[in-house]
Design an enzyme around this catalytic site. Sequence first.
Site: not given
Length: 290
Positions: A109, A224, A111, A113-114, A67-68, A136-137, A131-133
């Site tokens: 989120t 994207c 995104s 889209r979300r 998706k990236d 982190t989230r 943001r973040g991995n």
Amino acid sequence: MATTQSQMVADSYTERTGRAIELVGVTTFGDVTKANLAQLGGTGVFVSALRDKLLEGEIDFAVHSLKDLPTKPDQRIALAALPARHDHRDALVGRAAFAELPAGAKVGTGSPRRVAMLRALRPELEYVPIRGNADTRIGKVTSGELDAVVLASAGLTRIGRTAEIAQIFEVEELMPAPGQGALAVECLSEREDLVDFLAVLDDPRTRSAVTAERVVLSALEAGCSAPVGAFALDDGQTLNLTALVVAIDGTEAVRKSAAGSPSEAVALGHALAAEMISEGADRLMGEQSH
């Protein structure tokens, strides 16, 4: 996440071919910048650094979250393998299921889209860009800064954090991003030896399904970060495709479905996108970009 995904793919190749694969870490601009992904032009910011390493000959192949990947092909680079897709759905990590969150609860989120699709379900919640991995989230929920975060189910499975999932959203509730849950393996087009080697992991049903999804995204001329979701399923005989475009405030949507032969994935995606545009999908996406 990226390291875990790459290791999974490397292990699969070693298992099937007996050849050892060495992982090379690459830090991308998308990993280090603090800017909002949507403002950077979507998740393609994770891809360019890896492609540069391919073109420079520093690595033989690269593993991406599909998706990236930008939908526009780069003739120098071959999409050599699309391994069998993992869970395509989105997941909620939080203190309660989505319907049980109190009004005003903060949901994180990165995104659009979300956000658009969640707003359509529950406009009274507050949607916070993050943001973040994944760790982190999830930490923002654990610390109490957020009530919930929405992440891809496949990603949470890959990093072993499924115990924290409060709810999996079905496609009818939250349409996934085109290609979500699938990995992509790229190498230089001119390296025919590598294209052949990497092809052993390619899953034809995954390829036809995600091709249709990505054609919809491309034909709608959506980046994207646009509020577009699509999901296709190839059962071996029929390819069923559904796509959804939602206004960023969640108040309007265009949703269409189509079915056809898996060998006609590209045509099916184009036809569905044309139908959606005729029903105003481009207008909804235009409002998002202004």
